[in-house]
Design a protein around this motif. Sequence first.
Motif, PDB file in Angstrom:
ATOM      1  N   GLU A  83      -5.832  -5.943   7.192  1.00 54.50           N
ATOM      2  CA  GLU A  83      -6.751  -6.161   6.095  1.00 54.50           C
ATOM      3  C   GLU A  83      -7.966  -4.815   5.893  1.00 54.50           C
ATOM      4  N   THR A  84      -7.554  -3.947   7.269  1.00 52.97           N
ATOM      5  CA  THR A  84      -8.318  -2.686   6.484  1.00 52.97           C
ATOM      6  C   THR A  84      -7.604  -2.081   6.857  1.00 52.97           C
ATOM      7  N   GLY A  85      -6.874  -1.629   6.714  1.00 47.81           N
ATOM      8  CA  GLY A  85      -5.607  -0.936   6.512  1.00 47.81           C
ATOM      9  C   GLY A  85      -5.090   0.150   7.802  1.00 47.81           C
ATOM     10  N   ALA A  86      -5.011  -0.693   8.997  1.00 42.70           N
ATOM     11  CA  ALA A  86      -4.831  -0.540  10.624  1.00 42.70           C
ATOM     12  C   ALA A  86      -3.493  -0.948  10.426  1.00 42.70           C
ATOM     13  N   ILE A  87      -2.528  -0.078  11.125  1.00 45.20           N
ATOM     14  CA  ILE A  87      -0.943  -0.392  11.363  1.00 45.20           C
ATOM     15  C   ILE A  87      -1.436  -1.525  12.039  1.00 45.20           C
ATOM     16  N   THR A  88      -0.469  -2.610  11.677  1.00 47.02           N
ATOM     17  CA  THR A  88      -0.608  -3.734  12.404  1.00 47.02           C
ATOM     18  C   THR A  88       0.808  -4.175  12.821  1.00 47.02           C
ATOM     19  N   THR A  89       1.221  -5.055  13.717  1.00 43.70           N
ATOM     20  CA  THR A  89       2.853  -5.552  14.428  1.00 43.70           C
ATOM     21  C   THR A  89       3.034  -7.240  14.377  1.00 43.70           C
ATOM     22  N   ASP A  90       1.265  -7.546  14.410  1.00 43.18           N
ATOM     23  CA  ASP A  90       0.949  -9.024  13.882  1.00 43.18           C
ATOM     24  C   ASP A  90       1.247  -9.406  12.343  1.00 43.18           C
ATOM     25  N   PRO A  91       2.358 -10.298  12.177  1.00 47.62           N
ATOM     26  CA  PRO A  91       2.854 -10.718  10.832  1.00 47.62           C
ATOM     27  C   PRO A  91       1.355 -11.543   9.898  1.00 47.62           C
ATOM     28  N   VAL A  92       1.316 -12.419  11.035  1.00 49.82           N
ATOM     29  CA  VAL A  92       0.312 -12.844  10.003  1.00 49.82           C
ATOM     30  C   VAL A  92      -1.178 -12.252   9.404  1.00 49.82           C
ATOM     31  N   LYS A  93      -1.098 -10.996  10.062  1.00 51.44           N
ATOM     32  CA  LYS A  93      -2.456 -10.245   9.908  1.00 51.44           C
ATOM     33  C   LYS A  93      -1.404  -9.024   8.650  1.00 51.44           C
ATOM     34  N   ALA A  94      -0.578  -9.477   8.307  1.00 49.47           N
ATOM     35  CA  ALA A  94      -0.263  -8.019   7.881  1.00 49.47           C
ATOM     36  C   ALA A  94       0.227  -9.126   6.169  1.00 49.47           C
ATOM     37  N   MET A  95       0.318  -9.895   6.330  1.00 53.35           N
ATOM     38  CA  MET A  95      -0.068 -11.004   4.987  1.00 53.35           C
ATOM     39  C   MET A  95      -1.133 -10.822   4.586  1.00 53.35           C
ATOM     40  N   LEU A  96      -1.674 -10.941   5.476  1.00 62.98           N
ATOM     41  CA  LEU A  96      -3.615 -10.600   4.373  1.00 62.98           C
ATOM     42  C   LEU A  96      -3.717  -8.791   4.554  1.00 62.98           C
ATOM     43  N   GLY A  97      -2.760  -8.178   4.485  1.00 63.14           N
ATOM     44  CA  GLY A  97      -3.545  -6.358   4.365  1.00 63.14           C
ATOM     45  C   GLY A  97      -1.765  -6.311   3.218  1.00 63.14           C
ATOM     46  N   ALA A  98      -1.227  -5.430   4.089  1.00 58.97           N
ATOM     47  CA  ALA A  98      -0.404  -5.198   2.756  1.00 58.97           C
ATOM     48  C   ALA A  98       1.332  -4.295   3.771  1.00 58.97           C
ATOM     49  N   LEU A  99       2.065  -4.811   2.841  1.00 51.72           N
ATOM     50  CA  LEU A  99       3.761  -3.921   3.250  1.00 51.72           C
ATOM     51  C   LEU A  99       3.743  -2.176   2.710  1.00 51.72           C
TER      52      LEU A  99
ATOM     53  N   ALA B  24       0.738  -0.913   0.327  1.00 46.97           N
ATOM     54  CA  ALA B  24       0.290  -0.011  -0.090  1.00 46.97           C
ATOM     55  C   ALA B  24       0.761   1.076   0.145  1.00 46.97           C
ATOM     56  N   ALA B  25       0.312   2.026  -0.590  1.00 40.93           N
ATOM     57  CA  ALA B  25       0.711   3.883  -0.383  1.00 40.93           C
ATOM     58  C   ALA B  25       1.303   4.079   0.571  1.00 40.93           C
ATOM     59  N   ALA B  26       0.556   4.091   1.599  1.00 38.08           N
ATOM     60  CA  ALA B  26      -0.197   4.723   3.072  1.00 38.08           C
ATOM     61  C   ALA B  26      -0.940   3.770   3.647  1.00 38.08           C
ATOM     62  N   GLU B  27      -0.911   4.241   4.942  1.00 34.71           N
ATOM     63  CA  GLU B  27      -1.760   3.605   5.778  1.00 34.71           C
ATOM     64  C   GLU B  27      -3.081   3.645   5.815  1.00 34.71           C
ATOM     65  N   GLY B  28      -3.911   2.432   5.741  1.00 32.76           N
ATOM     66  CA  GLY B  28      -4.813   2.930   5.198  1.00 32.76           C
ATOM     67  C   GLY B  28      -5.723   2.345   3.058  1.00 32.76           C
ATOM     68  N   GLY B  29      -4.691   2.709   2.822  1.00 34.50           N
ATOM     69  CA  GLY B  29      -4.575   2.456   1.351  1.00 34.50           C
ATOM     70  C   GLY B  29      -4.560   0.994   1.001  1.00 34.50           C
ATOM     71  N   GLU B  30      -5.011   0.995  -0.326  1.00 35.32           N
ATOM     72  CA  GLU B  30      -5.087  -1.084  -1.081  1.00 35.32           C
ATOM     73  C   GLU B  30      -3.812  -0.691  -1.526  1.00 35.32           C
ATOM     74  N   ARG B  31      -3.309  -1.904  -1.589  1.00 34.11           N
ATOM     75  CA  ARG B  31      -2.458  -2.196  -2.511  1.00 34.11           C
ATOM     76  C   ARG B  31      -2.050  -1.647  -4.057  1.00 34.11           C
ATOM     77  N   VAL B  32      -1.081  -1.421  -3.825  1.00 34.08           N
ATOM     78  CA  VAL B  32      -0.928  -0.552  -4.988  1.00 34.08           C
ATOM     79  C   VAL B  32       0.384  -0.972  -5.718  1.00 34.08           C
ATOM     80  N   TYR B  33       0.851  -1.122  -5.149  1.00 37.36           N
ATOM     81  CA  TYR B  33       2.321  -1.839  -5.649  1.00 37.36           C
ATOM     82  C   TYR B  33       3.126  -2.790  -5.800  1.00 37.36           C
ATOM     83  N   CYS B  34       3.858  -3.324  -6.043  1.00 37.57           N
ATOM     84  CA  CYS B  34       4.618  -4.704  -5.506  1.00 37.57           C
ATOM     85  C   CYS B  34       5.567  -4.179  -4.844  1.00 37.57           C
ATOM     86  N   THR B  35       7.084  -5.084  -4.035  1.00 35.56           N
ATOM     87  CA  THR B  35       7.648  -5.014  -3.596  1.00 35.56           C
ATOM     88  C   THR B  35       8.721  -4.662  -4.448  1.00 35.56           C
TER      89      THR B  35
END
Length: 186
Positions: A61-77, A2-13
Amino acid sequence: MAAAEGGERVYCTNPLAFGAPLPEPLPPLVIDHATSATAFITLAEAAKAQSPIAHGMAIDETGAITTDPVKAMLGALLPFGGYKGGNIALIVEMLAAGLSGAAWSLDASHFLSGEHPVNAGMTVIALFPAAVDSDFPERAKAQLERLCSKGVRIPGNRAKSASVVETDNLDVDIGVLETIRRLCLR
């Protein structure tokens, strides 16, 4: 990513890589890193170890900052360096997908679960520093030593001094090497 917190996936790493020659017997200076705050493999390793990741690296997945790596894998870097890192991700996207004709990140299949090949691309821009400055390797070595003496971390340098660098050998197909040499001589 994601480009920023709260955003959706827009770029690869998409990684940004750079190499510069140093005098023999030193290996070249090589910098290769993702445009995200961490590499995806870091999330996978943290999830496996059930340990948290640093705050600000990813969103759930909701766009909120997380420190949980499992939730991060479902969300976005997230990009490194906030919006400035996001801008670098955009530059790399323009070079990697735009110039190569590969899929834009928004159009690429998921690299773990996609139904089609990812269709990732890259652009390589090669310069021959000695064509402009024959002393470039020596000057670069001296600059790295100066930076190292001021506590700057030099990528790839596991030693305290830029003049002492341990390396691993890299096997390169001789045909590829000869093509690169031929192109450099043009």
